[in-house]
Design a protein around this motif. Structure first.
Motif, PDB file in Angstrom:
ATOM      1  N   PHE A 266      -8.871   1.356  34.149  1.00  0.00           N
ATOM      2  CA  PHE A 266      -9.779   1.911  35.555  1.00  0.00           C
ATOM      3  C   PHE A 266     -10.065   0.684  35.954  1.00  0.00           C
ATOM      4  N   ASP A 267     -11.041  -0.069  35.209  1.00  0.00           N
ATOM      5  CA  ASP A 267     -11.849  -1.203  35.803  1.00  0.00           C
ATOM      6  C   ASP A 267     -10.576  -2.793  36.019  1.00  0.00           C
ATOM      7  N   ASP A 268      -9.821  -3.023  35.249  1.00  0.00           N
ATOM      8  CA  ASP A 268      -8.161  -3.918  35.166  1.00  0.00           C
ATOM      9  C   ASP A 268      -7.474  -2.758  36.666  1.00  0.00           C
ATOM     10  N   ASP A 269      -7.600  -1.551  37.165  1.00  0.00           N
ATOM     11  CA  ASP A 269      -6.381  -1.025  38.118  1.00  0.00           C
ATOM     12  C   ASP A 269      -6.699   0.254  38.775  1.00  0.00           C
ATOM     13  N   PRO A 270      -7.782  -0.336  39.611  1.00  0.00           N
ATOM     14  CA  PRO A 270      -8.673   0.682  39.476  1.00  0.00           C
ATOM     15  C   PRO A 270      -7.486   1.970  41.121  1.00  0.00           C
ATOM     16  N   ASN A 271      -6.983   1.506  41.730  1.00  0.00           N
ATOM     17  CA  ASN A 271      -5.938   2.009  42.952  1.00  0.00           C
ATOM     18  C   ASN A 271      -5.196   3.259  41.443  1.00  0.00           C
ATOM     19  N   LEU A 272      -4.201   2.525  41.035  1.00  0.00           N
ATOM     20  CA  LEU A 272      -3.772   2.800  39.847  1.00  0.00           C
ATOM     21  C   LEU A 272      -4.439   4.688  39.303  1.00  0.00           C
TER      22      LEU A 272
ATOM     23  N   VAL B 127     -18.805   5.510  36.212  1.00  0.00           N
ATOM     24  CA  VAL B 127     -18.976   3.928  36.072  1.00  0.00           C
ATOM     25  C   VAL B 127     -17.756   3.788  37.998  1.00  0.00           C
ATOM     26  N   VAL B 128     -16.655   4.850  37.913  1.00  0.00           N
ATOM     27  CA  VAL B 128     -15.966   4.064  38.520  1.00  0.00           C
ATOM     28  C   VAL B 128     -17.219   4.091  40.123  1.00  0.00           C
ATOM     29  N   ASN B 129     -18.042   5.428  40.252  1.00  0.00           N
ATOM     30  CA  ASN B 129     -18.717   5.054  41.412  1.00  0.00           C
ATOM     31  C   ASN B 129     -19.763   4.516  41.779  1.00  0.00           C
ATOM     32  N   HIS B 130     -20.294   3.193  40.051  1.00  0.00           N
ATOM     33  CA  HIS B 130     -21.385   2.677  40.500  1.00  0.00           C
ATOM     34  C   HIS B 130     -22.485   3.551  40.368  1.00  0.00           C
ATOM     35  N   VAL B 131     -22.119   5.016  39.793  1.00  0.00           N
ATOM     36  CA  VAL B 131     -23.677   5.356  39.737  1.00  0.00           C
ATOM     37  C   VAL B 131     -24.369   4.969  37.861  1.00  0.00           C
ATOM     38  N   THR B 132     -23.177   4.630  37.621  1.00  0.00           N
ATOM     39  CA  THR B 132     -23.928   3.921  36.183  1.00  0.00           C
ATOM     40  C   THR B 132     -22.996   2.505  35.639  1.00  0.00           C
ATOM     41  N   HIS B 133     -23.306   2.140  34.963  1.00  0.00           N
ATOM     42  CA  HIS B 133     -22.385   0.531  34.677  1.00  0.00           C
ATOM     43  C   HIS B 133     -21.860   0.598  32.757  1.00  0.00           C
ATOM     44  N   PHE B 134     -20.423   0.121  33.118  1.00  0.00           N
ATOM     45  CA  PHE B 134     -19.841   0.768  31.615  1.00  0.00           C
ATOM     46  C   PHE B 134     -20.360  -0.057  30.174  1.00  0.00           C
ATOM     47  N   ASP B 135     -20.964   0.794  29.211  1.00  0.00           N
ATOM     48  CA  ASP B 135     -21.551   0.437  27.950  1.00  0.00           C
ATOM     49  C   ASP B 135     -21.212   0.304  27.105  1.00  0.00           C
ATOM     50  N   SER B 136     -20.173  -0.141  26.197  1.00  0.00           N
ATOM     51  CA  SER B 136     -18.894   0.003  25.062  1.00  0.00           C
ATOM     52  C   SER B 136     -19.940   1.086  23.258  1.00  0.00           C
ATOM     53  N   GLN B 137     -21.642   0.431  23.970  1.00  0.00           N
ATOM     54  CA  GLN B 137     -21.982   0.664  22.358  1.00  0.00           C
ATOM     55  C   GLN B 137     -22.012   2.505  23.151  1.00  0.00           C
ATOM     56  N   PHE B 138     -22.572   2.948  23.926  1.00  0.00           N
ATOM     57  CA  PHE B 138     -22.991   4.037  24.341  1.00  0.00           C
ATOM     58  C   PHE B 138     -22.193   4.858  24.135  1.00  0.00           C
ATOM     59  N   LEU B 139     -20.256   4.600  24.856  1.00  0.00           N
ATOM     60  CA  LEU B 139     -19.554   5.127  24.422  1.00  0.00           C
ATOM     61  C   LEU B 139     -19.607   5.463  22.778  1.00  0.00           C
ATOM     62  N   LYS B 140     -18.925   4.994  22.650  1.00  0.00           N
ATOM     63  CA  LYS B 140     -18.976   4.384  21.055  1.00  0.00           C
ATOM     64  C   LYS B 140     -19.510   6.079  20.828  1.00  0.00           C
ATOM     65  N   ARG B 141     -21.561   5.276  20.537  1.00  0.00           N
ATOM     66  CA  ARG B 141     -23.027   6.845  20.305  1.00  0.00           C
ATOM     67  C   ARG B 141     -21.647   8.207  20.431  1.00  0.00           C
ATOM     68  N   THR B 142     -21.506   8.012  22.139  1.00  0.00           N
ATOM     69  CA  THR B 142     -21.860   9.358  22.471  1.00  0.00           C
ATOM     70  C   THR B 142     -19.772  10.029  21.562  1.00  0.00           C
ATOM     71  N   LEU B 143     -19.409   9.359  21.371  1.00  0.00           N
ATOM     72  CA  LEU B 143     -17.900   9.770  21.191  1.00  0.00           C
ATOM     73  C   LEU B 143     -17.865   9.942  19.646  1.00  0.00           C
ATOM     74  N   ASN B 144     -19.132   9.118  19.371  1.00  0.00           N
ATOM     75  CA  ASN B 144     -18.976   9.573  17.558  1.00  0.00           C
ATOM     76  C   ASN B 144     -19.767  10.760  17.525  1.00  0.00           C
ATOM     77  N   GLN B 145     -21.177  10.871  18.564  1.00  0.00           N
ATOM     78  CA  GLN B 145     -22.098  12.085  18.026  1.00  0.00           C
ATOM     79  C   GLN B 145     -20.622  13.722  18.422  1.00  0.00           C
ATOM     80  N   LEU B 146     -19.923  13.827  19.759  1.00  0.00           N
ATOM     81  CA  LEU B 146     -18.821  14.868  19.708  1.00  0.00           C
ATOM     82  C   LEU B 146     -18.365  15.003  18.791  1.00  0.00           C
TER      83      LEU B 146
END
Length: 188
Positions: free
Chosen positions: A94-100, A162-181
């Protein structure tokens, strides 16, 4: 004759993907696309009956390419790590190729392809397989469909924020949340 028709169809799909990388999918002009591959608009319709049919083919092609690219990164990963890498890769794309990626996730035909499940949507099939592998290897007593909905909803929702700039990407948040799920829920 059949090979030439297939080659032309493939050229149209490739040209459409290149256009989608540069421009929003709503702005894709069939006339301009046809001209790029040396066809008239009328000749385009010999290969695709409609813009939606083109979008379906392009959606499946992009999904196939991305799932194959992601699979290479998942070789020899245990399922939980593979799911984390899968999600991380989607964010990078999404960061590298947002339109696609916007086209892949949000064009109106994509949801029709997902609902029909024919032909298979490879990117979706990959995450479902990773979830099945996780459930089997960890002997989880969870509903596979519910876990898929939770994971996919989080991943796609977080991407949207993230794409709509409501928040920024945080890889640690992603990892923590996915691990919780992915943790096995306690018995009720």
């Amino acid at each position: 004759m059949i090979n030439k028709k297939k080659d032309t169809k493939k050229k149209i799909i490739e040209a459409a993907i290149n256009e989608l990388r540069e421009h929003n999918y709503q702005d894709l002009s069939l006339r301009k696309l046809s001209k790029q591959v040396g066809l008239t608009t009328g000749a385009f319709y010999k290969h695709f009956s409609s813009r939606d049919e083109l979008f379906e083919e392009v959606t499946l092609e992009i999904s196939t390419e991305i799932s194959q690219e992601i699979e290479v990164d998942l070789i020899d990963c245990e399922p939980q790590t593979a799911i984390l890498k899968y999600a991380d890769k989607l964010f990078k794309l999404f960061d590298d190729d947002p339109n696609l990626m916007n086209f892949l996730f949000f064009n109106p035909v994509a949801s029709q392809v997902l609902i029909a499940k024919k032909p298979v949507f490879p990117l979706l099939e990959l995450i479902q397989q990773l979830i099945r592998n996780l459930i089997i290897t960890k002997h989880l007593k969870v509903n596979e469909e519910e876990l898929f909905i939770q994971l996919w909803s989080f991943i796609q929702g977080y991407i949207t924020l993230v794409v709509n700039h409501v928040t920024h990407f945080d890889s640690q948040f992603l990892k923590r949340t996915l691990n919780q799920l992915l943790e096995e829920p306690e018995s009720e």
